[in-house]
Design a protein around this motif. Sequence first.
Motif, mmCIF file in Angstrom:
data_model
loop_
_atom_site.group_PDB
_atom_site.id
_atom_site.type_symbol
_atom_site.label_atom_id
_atom_site.label_comp_id
_atom_site.label_asym_id
_atom_site.label_seq_id
_atom_site.Cartn_x
_atom_site.Cartn_y
_atom_site.Cartn_z
ATOM 1 N N ASP A 1 0.820 -1.210 0.000
ATOM 2 C CA ASP A 1 0.000 0.000 0.000
ATOM 3 C C ASP A 1 0.855 1.261 0.000
ATOM 4 O O ASP A 1 0.577 2.224 -0.714
ATOM 5 C CB ASP A 1 -0.920 0.018 1.227
ATOM 6 C CG ASP A 1 -2.011 -1.031 1.164
ATOM 7 O OD1 ASP A 1 -2.430 -1.386 0.041
ATOM 8 O OD2 ASP A 1 -2.445 -1.500 2.233
ATOM 9 N N ARG A 2 1.890 1.272 0.803
ATOM 10 C CA ARG A 2 2.676 2.490 1.027
ATOM 11 C C ARG A 2 3.788 2.689 0.008
ATOM 12 O O ARG A 2 4.195 3.815 -0.248
ATOM 13 C CB ARG A 2 3.271 2.464 2.441
ATOM 14 C CG ARG A 2 2.235 2.528 3.545
ATOM 15 C CD ARG A 2 1.503 3.869 3.535
ATOM 16 N NE ARG A 2 0.302 3.832 4.365
ATOM 17 C CZ ARG A 2 -0.915 3.684 3.894
ATOM 18 N NH1 ARG A 2 -1.099 3.550 2.589
ATOM 19 N NH2 ARG A 2 -1.955 3.675 4.693
ATOM 20 N N ARG A 3 4.325 1.617 -0.562
ATOM 21 C CA ARG A 3 5.422 1.746 -1.515
ATOM 22 C C ARG A 3 5.008 1.477 -2.956
ATOM 23 O O ARG A 3 5.823 1.636 -3.864
ATOM 24 C CB ARG A 3 6.553 0.765 -1.142
ATOM 25 C CG ARG A 3 7.139 1.001 0.243
ATOM 26 C CD ARG A 3 7.763 2.374 0.340
ATOM 27 N NE ARG A 3 8.354 2.605 1.657
ATOM 28 C CZ ARG A 3 8.860 3.771 2.044
ATOM 29 N NH1 ARG A 3 8.845 4.812 1.212
ATOM 30 N NH2 ARG A 3 9.377 3.905 3.251
ATOM 31 N N GLY A 4 3.784 1.047 -3.144
ATOM 32 C CA GLY A 4 3.319 0.711 -4.483
ATOM 33 C C GLY A 4 3.305 -0.786 -4.684
ATOM 34 O O GLY A 4 4.338 -1.443 -4.499
ATOM 35 N N ARG B 1 3.134 -2.749 -7.359
ATOM 36 C CA ARG B 1 3.881 -3.396 -8.436
ATOM 37 C C ARG B 1 5.313 -3.712 -8.009
ATOM 38 O O ARG B 1 5.799 -4.836 -8.168
ATOM 39 C CB ARG B 1 3.911 -2.512 -9.689
ATOM 40 C CG ARG B 1 4.545 -3.218 -10.886
ATOM 41 C CD ARG B 1 4.743 -2.289 -12.068
ATOM 42 N NE ARG B 1 5.752 -1.271 -11.797
ATOM 43 C CZ ARG B 1 6.221 -0.430 -12.709
ATOM 44 N NH1 ARG B 1 5.752 -0.472 -13.947
ATOM 45 N NH2 ARG B 1 7.130 0.473 -12.393
ATOM 46 N N LEU C 1 -2.449 -4.920 -6.337
ATOM 47 C CA LEU C 1 -2.164 -4.488 -7.697
ATOM 48 C C LEU C 1 -3.408 -4.610 -8.572
ATOM 49 O O LEU C 1 -3.731 -3.709 -9.362
ATOM 50 C CB LEU C 1 -1.019 -5.336 -8.257
ATOM 51 C CG LEU C 1 -0.412 -4.949 -9.601
ATOM 52 C CD1 LEU C 1 0.120 -3.526 -9.567
ATOM 53 C CD2 LEU C 1 0.710 -5.923 -9.970
ATOM 54 N N GLY D 1 -5.805 -1.872 -7.769
ATOM 55 C CA GLY D 1 -5.380 -0.577 -8.268
ATOM 56 C C GLY D 1 -5.506 -0.419 -9.774
ATOM 57 O O GLY D 1 -5.608 0.698 -10.276
ATOM 58 N N ALA E 1 2.620 1.379 -13.176
ATOM 59 C CA ALA E 1 2.781 1.522 -11.726
ATOM 60 C C ALA E 1 1.487 2.041 -11.110
ATOM 61 O O ALA E 1 0.771 2.846 -11.704
ATOM 62 C CB ALA E 1 3.931 2.466 -11.420
ATOM 63 N N VAL E 2 1.175 1.538 -9.922
ATOM 64 C CA VAL E 2 0.027 2.017 -9.153
ATOM 65 C C VAL E 2 0.555 2.962 -8.078
ATOM 66 O O VAL E 2 1.459 2.606 -7.329
ATOM 67 C CB VAL E 2 -0.743 0.842 -8.510
ATOM 68 C CG1 VAL E 2 -1.867 1.355 -7.619
ATOM 69 C CG2 VAL E 2 -1.303 -0.067 -9.589
ATOM 70 N N ARG E 3 -0.019 4.156 -8.034
ATOM 71 C CA ARG E 3 0.458 5.159 -7.090
ATOM 72 C C ARG E 3 0.276 4.666 -5.651
ATOM 73 O O ARG E 3 -0.797 4.170 -5.294
ATOM 74 C CB ARG E 3 -0.291 6.466 -7.288
ATOM 75 C CG ARG E 3 0.176 7.607 -6.411
ATOM 76 C CD ARG E 3 -0.571 8.879 -6.731
ATOM 77 N NE ARG E 3 -0.371 9.265 -8.128
ATOM 78 C CZ ARG E 3 -0.985 10.313 -8.692
ATOM 79 N NH1 ARG E 3 -1.840 11.037 -7.981
ATOM 80 N NH2 ARG E 3 -0.746 10.594 -9.957
ATOM 81 N N PRO E 4 1.299 4.793 -4.810
ATOM 82 C CA PRO E 4 1.146 4.390 -3.403
ATOM 83 C C PRO E 4 0.028 5.178 -2.729
ATOM 84 O O PRO E 4 -0.186 6.359 -3.030
ATOM 85 C CB PRO E 4 2.515 4.729 -2.797
ATOM 86 C CG PRO E 4 3.455 4.774 -3.951
ATOM 87 C CD PRO E 4 2.664 5.259 -5.114
ATOM 88 N N ASP F 1 -7.548 2.626 0.241
ATOM 89 C CA ASP F 1 -6.157 2.996 0.515
ATOM 90 C C ASP F 1 -5.427 1.958 1.356
ATOM 91 O O ASP F 1 -4.264 2.150 1.714
ATOM 92 C CB ASP F 1 -6.092 4.360 1.201
ATOM 93 C CG ASP F 1 -6.852 4.388 2.523
ATOM 94 O OD1 ASP F 1 -7.682 3.478 2.749
ATOM 95 O OD2 ASP F 1 -6.612 5.300 3.326
#
Length: 396
Positions: A72-75, A77, A124, A127, A191-194, A332
Amino acid sequence: MRTERVPQGVRSQRVLAAAQLANAVGDGAYLVTSALYFANVVGLSATEIGLGLTLGWAVGSVAGVPLGHLADRRGPRGVAVLLALTTALAAASFVFVRSYALFVLVACLYGTAQTGLSAARQALLAGLIEPARRTVVRAVLQSTLNGGLAVGAALGGVALTVGTRAGYVAVFVLDALSFLVAALVLLTLPAVRPAPAAPGPRLAVLRDRPYALVTLINAVMLFYMPLLSLVVPLWIAQRTSAPTWMISVLLVLNTGSVLLFQVRVARRVRDLRDASSAVRKAGLVMLAACAVFALSPYGWVFLIAAGCLQVAGEMLLAAGAWEIGFGLAPDDRQGQYQGFFGTGTAVARMLGPVVLTTLVLDGGAVGWLLLGLTFMTAGAAMAPAVRWAERSLEAA
């Protein structure tokens, strides 16, 4: 000539399915051969193997939530790619195991990486795929998983036929390479935004009692998992006159049905109400399957009928559980919530074999009926639990 541009969601689905297929082939080969490798090549006893693998999945279930939070916090993917590479490393490390202590250590690494990877992949998916399509896409991935496992199991069967250390080593190398390929495939996803840091406790899912109850109910329903791989083969051998090849027939029936019908079943689940209904129906169908399994000493046709009922209940449960797991998780915090929801699988893997063999093989027909009633009760309990969790999510 003008070419049609593939929508981003469709492309993401294809990439996720390709990654799932890649590592499923390696997993299928591993599942078929690993126990005999640890016993015949490494020299471990059955008790040592069972205890070590149970400990590995136990550690993995504990690590699933913080690893999901990391996604969740770092992304998701980047974390998914890292954990796929870690799983590849763990699979390759089994080749160098020469002691029980090292076996337990590698098993813990393997279980942790696999559980964390599952949580990161679900985050992932959440997202990249719109909410209305997540359950159907998850069904596509499950069908892909079954197909890959079948191919891998066939390759593992070749290694078992050869029966040499080199053949077993080739399986672990294949498993490692399959996760390496999966990591490379996942890198092609956008990439999925964190998720931004939210107020409240860092691991909020651990304090979400309604979601914990839903997860517990799902874990009870997942106790069906050891049926076809362990309980039914032993039941056929000890309590029926059916030929042993009937075990293969039931496995082919199960995997083939999931490949053909899982997506169709999932399309009927559009919201949490549909999902609760699907789980309730799954409990009833599982009760019927257990009752018919209890009749199997009177003819092999009951085994076929019970197998059909069991896979129908399995598909209903899967579709409902996917919608519930995604729908009750805050957007989130999908990673940590999926990590927590996934502990149900680890619990079923750890406790299911002991509970079900004791209940069914010792209890006979009465044991089958008690198991079926447990499924029915858990299925009926899901709807009120989901309503409670839904109210809690809306209030939050």
